[in-house]
Structures are given as structure tokens and as C-alpha cells.
Design a protein around this motif. Structure first.
Motif: not given
Lengths: 514, 388
Positions: A359, A362, A376-377, A379, A383, A400
Motif C-alpha cells: 500500500e 501505491i 480500482f486498486i 492489488r 504486490r 510486500p
């Protein structure tokens, strides 16, 4: 000060480790009784950590603390007070709506029949005030006192608890020159009465005026002692900065023609009624160029960086990124268009400590791949890319998903550098990029900055480490009270000359000024 | 395995809190001379016949619905360190406005319900928006202004109820707004009991359950999976780091409060659309404050909030049978209160445990540089969710 009398305070091999902050390692400190002993070092060198250890606010991992020749184990400030050690904090801890008397006795009130014994308190306070010439008025409200008087109340508070050893943490930071002189008068009184004062500062001239002996701290360890009578401020500065550090020097110029960042006549207002914190600053950063800003901290460097990043609104002036004017852009838009940022305080501006590393990868890049797919993220991609950064930038962590708080300061910083570099910025705002990191991480970060510079990145570098500034910069400006007061050639300037500009010592232009 | 362990650490704190609360309550009961075991057996006794048991379950779910929505509304604020205490006022205003609008218009079925929902959400958002505007323009703490607005909302609601929106005849025992017509009501979900082959209880399971589940999922996706949610959570974890990353903190405050208020606006609707069909002087109160407790217990996570809401509803239901068994029903309030205290303490303890574990793990790995295999390794108990 013969060998037969025990030292007031002696620290042997004190080491303190904790994640995320520069540790103390192998600290040696010898403070004789009845002297004013100064501890000097740059911000972040580990002075505060050391003083917290001595005041019992945390326990060292290794080493011994000796007070009056006997070893003590300080588990809390109460233990330190019992051992005769008192601390005057930089930020006063006084209740404004209490009187001087009430503030002094707060926490160790003399009582008679369960009630505050004001008469006894007043006797003790008058006694202390007279014998150390503190000039206290017990019944005045603290809110009516000036800064110098408040400081004397703090000192009296510590003396009231029977301290024989006083720690003063940056006591002059909040004082005007006249008050500083008064304080030094008080310290002389304390000394005459046989008390020991440990005086923490980074203002070298003051230290030389008031101290009987000096211990220098650099990068978490004591690097030597000095006699203020025979040592010059320059020599002290050299000890603080250090000469044998890995050199950050870059000698082949990679500066290209195209400017990436142009700041012209930028002015950032201070608080209401105070002068501008950034005052009519103009400069240009070209591709492949490192522009360094030297200056004593608090002279507008942070505000300049904030203004370029869009966190502070300028009152006047313009900022151009390449050919585009970005003065009115939001921070997000600036970052999207290629402004990278290594903050001076990574915990405050660079990381979400309780969030996992991916995170944090980001953070600052919420609108760009690989972290994001539309609204949207992503993920999985975040990672994966975090793992890549950890590998390429040598961030040592389990994975991560580790929360950022679990990493050491150096590893956190390498993650930030890696994250910013991964977005291929056009200009990088690097504020104290190697502050509080170990020597290994420091040289890694220097190499990364040099490589990026060679590839055409423009870097605006703010640092308190003069070696770093001189070594990395292609152009070096000096900032004082919000203004750029000098521009020097880093190939010819010495830390001493630079220090002179930073404190306003030099007004004329000697050789080496561009 | 790792998923189980993660889940375990997630549930650790709330489970601990409930246990501590039950223990404390048991001690209080013993002090009062009441047999804790007898109380417990009354509380878990849902009824003798299947029909009674199903009725009890329906009662619990119906009660849990508004609590879930209230918890959700509070949690949205909590996620960015905004303490929205004004949920109480927001849902009262929203409900009375929605009731008045719903009774005043006649529309075809689904549209009528939709209009009521939209009005409720809009009014809740506006009421919360006042708090946000005060905060970003004048720097007023949201705690202070939202408490103040609760009083204003309560006063305003009673004025509207007795004045312009009054629909009940003079002299009626409860004052109420006019009834929402048939087309604006939401039927029950009792059909599923027939499908499942269970006894169909006399009480209707609120149809709003479907809306609530949908809202829960949307909020979860929004907070956990979108850029907006990332910005919101980042602002909650560190406002300074968030603004350096390009988040407009002031705009974020407004957005989060509007969202929180919109969800708060839904709190009164399960009762309004499924049972009372009007807003009246007896309308369920205090849900906004219970929402704070539910959000805390559910650790601001929609799934957790759902469980917490069901637990609270279960405790609430027990008060009637406790009275019937001539046992003090205030036991319920004691347990609910101690849960809140215990959960704050337990969250802190669990947070420290997971943090320490992670620090240990990262120290151990500081030797060799990381390699590819790290991507699949997980640290136990890494919780990305922020706690207030």
C-alpha cells in the motif's frame, strides 16, 4: 577535575536500537562534576535518543550509565530524578493557568494535613530562586510570563526536585539573543553552586561561549571531545559532518540544456504578521542536474519544497515544470506529471506506517499503473511491483505484506526512493534523502541519485549534510531567512565557507562564488 | 492456513472483548445476587417451538439491520479518523423527511420505494455535509458540530412532526406523519422460510435486508478496492502523507462525511418501509450512538460490523424474556456497555501483538536480501484495516 573525583555522569558503550529511527551505538560520554558539558551534533544525529536514555525515558540495549561513579539502571524519569538527573525540555511543559509556584510543585507537592502547604513551597522556591539568581515570582500566572521566564520556571521545577545534574535540550532554540545571555548567566550560577549542566545544541558559537567541554555526536555515535577554548567553530563543524564518510562526490557533469523545473520570484507567506518564509526565490533545475540548497534548518527550505509540490500556496511567483506552468496545479496533478518526492520526514509525509509495504508502494502513485486499473486498486500488480522494488533497491523485509512500521529507517527510505524512481519522474524533490539511515543505505541512495541524474533526472536537493550537498550538487544555492543569499560552485567550496554563508557570516563574495 | 491465521488475528480482539464483557457482567450480576448462568440460559433460549425460534431469529435480524447500517455509517468516518457522532441526528432527519415525501406522493411500486431511499440518503448526506463544511471552512471539530446538530435535528424533527408533517388526528396517543401508501412499502422476505422448509413466523423479515447487504458490499468494495477508498484510508492513517501523495484532504473530508451521512440516512428505513410506514413519536431512537459501538466492535470492517450488529440485536432481544423471567433486563445494557470498553482495550492489545510479530519477522529477514519467494510468504496478522 582530577581523576580522583568521580565523574557526574559517565556513559559507557551505550547502544540503543529501535526500528525506524537512527540508533545510538557505542556512545561514550564523560561529564565532570560542576561543568557545563555541551553535546553537539546535527539534527537526527542521535542527541535526543541519548538524552532520553539518560533521563530514563527508554532503556539502552547495551552499555552502562554511571552517576557519581555508581552504576544506575534508569527505568523511568522517576528513577532519573531519584538519581539527581533533571531535564528541561525544549518544549515547555507548563500549565498556563497555574501560578509559577503551582507549576513548580506540581507532581511533588509538599502537603500539610492533606492540603498543599503553600508556605513551605514558597520557602523552598524563594530559596532556590535566590541561590541561583533565577528571579522567580511565585504568584504570577505562567501565561503572563515571557519565554525566558518560562524557561527559568522549568529550571526551577527541576531544581525543586533535587536535581544535581540538569539536561537542557536545545534551550536556546526558543530564545532571543538577550534571553540567551540571561540563560548563560543562570547556567554560570548553577555551575558555581556545584551543579552539572548537560547542554544540547547545534549552535556552535553558543556552545563555544558557554561550555567547559564538548562531546560531538555523529550518526548515532560519539566521535570525539573538544575543548571549546582551543577549538574553532569550523573544526567543530568538521567533526559534526565528518570527513571520512563515504564520498557522495559526482564529478562528471551530466547537465543538459533543457530546464525541467523553473522557479521564479516564488514567495510563500508565513503565519499572520510574520515575514515570508520563502522570499522571492528564483532558480532553475535542468535535466541531469542536481541543484543543492544549503541552509540552517528552518530557513525556508521545507516551505520551498512544499510550494513546489503544491502543498503550500505561494503569494507570488511561478513554478514551471518543463514548459508548463504548474503554479495553480493540485499536488496530484503535479505528481502525475512527473514530480517525485523524497520527504524530509518520511514518517510524516512519506509513509503509512500501519499499512503494508504494497500500500505504501501505491502512496503518491494512486492514479498510475501498475498500482491502479481504472478506479480500482490492482492489488496483485502492486504486490508484484513492491517485490520488484524490494529486490532492485535492496529493501530488506519479509514481503510486500509487512507493515511499514516494522522496517528500519534505511529500508523505509530505500522503499521510498525505489517507489519514486519507479515512476520515472522528470524532477525529484529530495529533502534530506539520507537522514537517519545507516552508512550502507546512505551510499546506496547516493548511487541511485547519481544514476538517475546521469539518465537526465533533475534533482532539487535539500540537505543538512554539507558533504552530501557539496558532493552531489552541480549547482549549490544557500538559503537564509527565506532568501537565496549565495550561489557557490560545489567543486571549489569548502564546508567552512558554506557554513559561513549559511549563518550569514559572509556578505561579500570570495573566490569560488559563481 | 495463512488465511486462517489472518482471520484468527482479526477476530482475536473482538472475541476477547466479548469474553471480557461477559465476565465483567457476570461479576456484576453475582454482586447483585442474580444467577449469571440463569440469565445466560434465558438469553440464549430462543423459544420452545420451531416457529418461536424462527420468530426470534427474525426479530434479531430485523433489529440488526438498522444497527448494521448505523455501524457502517460510523465506520466510514472512522476509516479516515473522522468521528461522526452525528449519525443519530442524520438518520432522524432523513427518516422524517423520507416519511413525509413518501406519504405525499404516489408512484408505481419500485419507483416509490426508490424515491424514499434517495430522499433519505440525500437528507442524511446534507445533514452530515453541514459538519463537513464547518470543518473544512472554519476548522470546527466534527465531534462538536455533529453533537450540536444532533440536538438541532431532534428539535427540528419534533417540530416537523407536530407541525407541518403531522398526519395523525388530534388527540391520538402517538403523533405521527401520514402513512406511506401501499406502493411505497417494502414487503417481507418470509417467502424464503417456505423455500427452506422452515416454519413461517408471524413476523415479517424486513425486505430492506437485501438493500442493506447490497450497501454493505458496495461500501466494502469502495473502501478496500478502489482508489477512492485508498485515498480515504490513507488520509485516516496519516493526513500529512496523504496530502503529500496528492490527496486533497479537505475535499476528502467532505466526500467521506457525505458518504457517511448518506448511509446514515438509510438507518430508519427498515422500520419505516417494513413496519411503521410513518415516522412517529415512538420511532426507534439511539441507533446512531449504538452504531459507534457496533463499528468499534466490528473493527470498521463491513463483515465485522454485520456480526457485531447481530450480536447487539441478540442482546437487545433478550431484554423481554429476561423481564418475563423477572430477571433484571439491564443486564443487557451492562454487557453492551462493557463490550465497548473492552473492545477499545482489546483492539489496542491485539494491535500491539500483531505489530510486534511483524517487527520480529522483519528483523529476522534483515539478513539476506529478499528474493522472489518472498512474494508468496505472508506475515501473520498483517492487518491493513485502520483502527480509529
Amino acid at each position: 577535575m582530577t581523576e580522583s573525583t568521580p565523574l557526574a555522569v559517565e556513559l559507557r558503550g551505550i547502544t540503543k536500537r529501535f526500528p525506524g529511527v537512527v540508533a545510538n551505538s557505542d556512545i561514550e560520554l564523560r561529564v565532570a562534576r560542576g561543568e557545563v558539558h555541551a553535546i553537539v551534533g546535527e539534527n537526527g544525529a542521535g542527541k535526543s535518543t541519548l538524552m532520553k536514555t539518560l533521563y530514563g525515558m527508554h532503556r539502552p540495549d547495551e552499555g552502562q550509565i554511571l552517576v557519581d561513579g555508581r552504576e544506575v539502571h534508569l527505568r523511568s524519569p522517576n528513577d532519573a530524578i531519584a538519581a539527581g538527573i533533571g531535564m528541561v525540555h525544549q518544549h515547555f511543559m507548563l500549565a498556563d493557568n497555574f501560578t509559577v509556584l503551582e507549576n513548580i510543585v506540581l507532581g511533588s507537592e509538599p502537603t500539610k494535613g492533606g492540603r498543599l502547604d503553600r508556605a513551605a513551597a514558597r520557602r523552598r522556591i524563594t530559596e532556590i530562586s535566590d541561590s541561583y539568581s533565577l528571579g522567580l515570582q511565585p504568584d504570577v500566572l505562567v501565561e503572563d510570563l515571557g519565554v525566558g521566564d518560562r524557561q527559568r520556571v522549568e529550571i526551577a521545577k527541576v531544581l525543586y526536585r533535587g536535581a544535581r545534574i540538569l539536561i537542557l535540550d536545545e534551550p536556546t532554540a526558543v530564545l532571543v539573543p538577550q534571553e540567551v545571555d540571561e540563560l548563560f548567566g543562570n547556567l554560570a550560577e548553577l555551575k558555581r553552586e556545584g551543579l552539572t549542566v548537560i547542554f544540547i545544541s547545534h549552535k556552535l558559537d553558543e556552545v563555544r561561549k558557554v561550555a567547559d567541554s564538548i562531546t560531538v555526536i555523529r550518526r548515532g555515535t560519539t566521535v570525539g571531545t573538544a575543548d571549546p577554548a582551543t577549538t574553532t567553530a569550523r573544526q567543530l563543524a568538521e567533526m559534526m559532518v565528518g570527513a571520512e564518510l563515504p564520498t557522495p562526490a559526482t564529478r562528471d557533469s551530466t547537465v543538459r540544456e533543457a530546464p525541467v523545473l523553473r522557479i521564479s520570484h516564488l514567495t510563500v507567506p508565513g503565519g499572520v504578521g510574520s515575514r515570508a518564509v520563502v522570499d522571492d526565490v528564483s532558480m532553475t533545475v535542468r535535466e541531469g542536474e542536481v541543484v543543492g540548497i544549503a541552509g540552517v534548518e528552518g530557513n525556508g527550505q521545507s516551505e520551498l519544497i512544499d510550494a513546489v509540490l503544491g502543498l503550500r500556496l505561494p503569494a507570488a511567483g511561478t513554478v514551471l515544470l518543463g514548459e508548463e506552468e504548474i503554479t495553480d496545479w493540485s499536488t496530484r496533478r503535479r505528481r502525475e506529471r512527473g514530480v517525485g518526492f523524497i520527504p524530509e520526514d518520511r514518517h510524516r509525509q512519506g509513509m503509512l506506517l500501519d499499512a503494508p509495504l504494497w500500500e505504501n508502494r501505491i502512496l503518491g502513485h494512486q492514479t498510475r499503473p501498475p498500482a491502479v486499473k481504472g478506479a480500482f486498486i490492482d492489488r496483485k500488480a502492486a504486490r508484484t511491483d513492491t517485490s520488484r522494488i524490494m529486490r532492485e533497491y535492496d529493501v530488506r523485509a519479509p514481503g510486500p505484506n509487512t507493515p511499514a512500521v516494522a522496517l528500519s529507517g534505511g529500508n523505509q527510505q530505500k522503499l521510498i526512493v525505489g517507489r519514486e524512481m519507479s515512476a520515472s519522474p522528470r524532477v525529484l524533490l529530495a529533502a534530506h534523502p539520507t537522514r537517519g539511515v545507516d552508512v550502507g543505505a546512505q551510499s546506496v541512495i547516493w548511487e541511485l541519485l547519481k544514476d538517475a541524474r546521469a539518465e537526465g533526472l533533475g534533482i532539487l536537493l535539500v540537505s543538512a549534510d554539507l558533504e552530501e550537498l557539496i558532493g552531489l550538487s552541480d549547482t549549490l544555492h544557500v538559503m537564509l531567512r527565506g532568501k537565496l543569499v549565495a550561489t557557490v560552485d560545489p567543486r571549489q567550496v569548502t564546508p567552512e565557507v558554506l557554513g559561513g554563508y549559511m549563518t550569514g557570516g559572509h556578505e561579500t563574495s570570495p573566490a569560488g562564488v559563481a | 492456513m495463512t488465511v486462517l491465521r489472518r482471520l484468527g488475528t482479526l477476530l482475536l480482539a473482538p472475541a476477547l472483548a466479548v469474553l471480557i464483557a461477559v465476565a465483567i457482567s457476570a461479576a456484576v450480576m453475582a454482586l447483585l445476587g442474580v444467577d449469571p448462568l440463569q440469565v445466560l440460559s434465558v438469553m440464549v433460549d430462543l423459544g420452545d417451538t420451531p416457529s418461536q425460534q424462527i420468530t426470534a431469529v427474525v426479530a434479531i435480524l430485523n433489529r440488526a439491520l438498522p444497527l448494521f447500517l448505523a455501524g457502517l455509517a460510523v465506520a466510514i468516518g472512522f476509516r479516515m479518523s473522522l468521528f461522526n457522532i452525528g449519525v443519530e441526528g442524520q438518520y432522524r432527519m432523513a427518516t422524517i423527511m423520507a416519511a413525509a415525501v413518501g406519504a405525499a406522493v404516489t408512484l408505481p411500486g419500485p419507483l416509490h420505494v426508490l424515491l424514499i431511499i434517495v430522499v433519505a440518503m440525500a437528507v442524511g448526506a446534507i445533514w452530515a455535509g453541514i459538519v463537513a463544511v464547518l470543518k473544512v471552512t472554519r476548522g470546527v471539530s466534527e465531534v462538536i458540530s455533529s453533537i450540536m446538530l444532533n440536538f438541532i435535528a431532534l428539535g427540528l424533527a419534533s417540530y416537523l412532526l407536530t407541525g407541518p408533517f403531522r398526519g395523525s388526528p388530534e388527540g391520538a396517543s402517538t403523533v405521527s406523519t401520514a402513512q406511506i401508501p401501499e406502493s411505497g412499502r417494502l414487503g417481507g422476505l418470509n417467502g424464503i422460510f417456505d423455500v427452506l422448509g422452515l416454519a413461517n413466523p408471524p413476523r415479517q423479515l424486513y425486505g430492506f435486508l437485501l438493500v442493506a447487504v447490497l450497501v454493505g458490499i458496495v461500501v466494502w468494495v469502495l473502501l478496500q478496492r478502489t482508489r477512492f477508498g485508498f485515498d480515504l484510508r490513507a488520509t485516516g492513517l496519516s493526513p500529512s502523507a496523504a496530502s503529500a501523495s496528492g490527496v486533497d484532504a479537505r475535499r476528502m473530508v467532505v466526500k467521506a462525511m457525505l458518504l457517511s451521512g448518506a448511509v446514515a440516512g438509510l438507518i430508519g428505513l427498515p422500520d419505516l418501509l417494513g413496519r411503521t410506514y410513518d415516522y412517529n413519536t415512538d420511532f426507534t431512537s439511539g441507533l446512531g450512538f449504538l452504531g459507534i459501538a457496533v463499528a468499534l466492535l466490528g473493527r470498521n470492517n463491513p463483515g465485522g460490523i454485520a456480526l457485531a450488529a447481530i450480536l447487539y440485536a441478540f442482546l437487545d432481544r433478550a431484554s423481554v424474556p429476561l423481564q418475563a423471567a423477572s430477571l433484571p433486563s439491564s443486564v443487557v445494557t451492562i454487557i453492551q456497555g462493557t463490550i465497548v470498553l473492552a473492545v477499545v482495550v482489546a483492539n489496542e492489545i491485539a494491535g500491539r501483538i500483531t505489530r510486534r510479530a511483524a517487527e520480529r519477522a522483519s528483523r529476522q529477514s534483515s539478513g539476506p536480501p529478499p528474493d522472489d519467494s518472498m512474494t508468496t510468504r505472508r506475515v501473520p496478522g498483517v492487518v491493513s484495516e485502520g483502527t480509529p
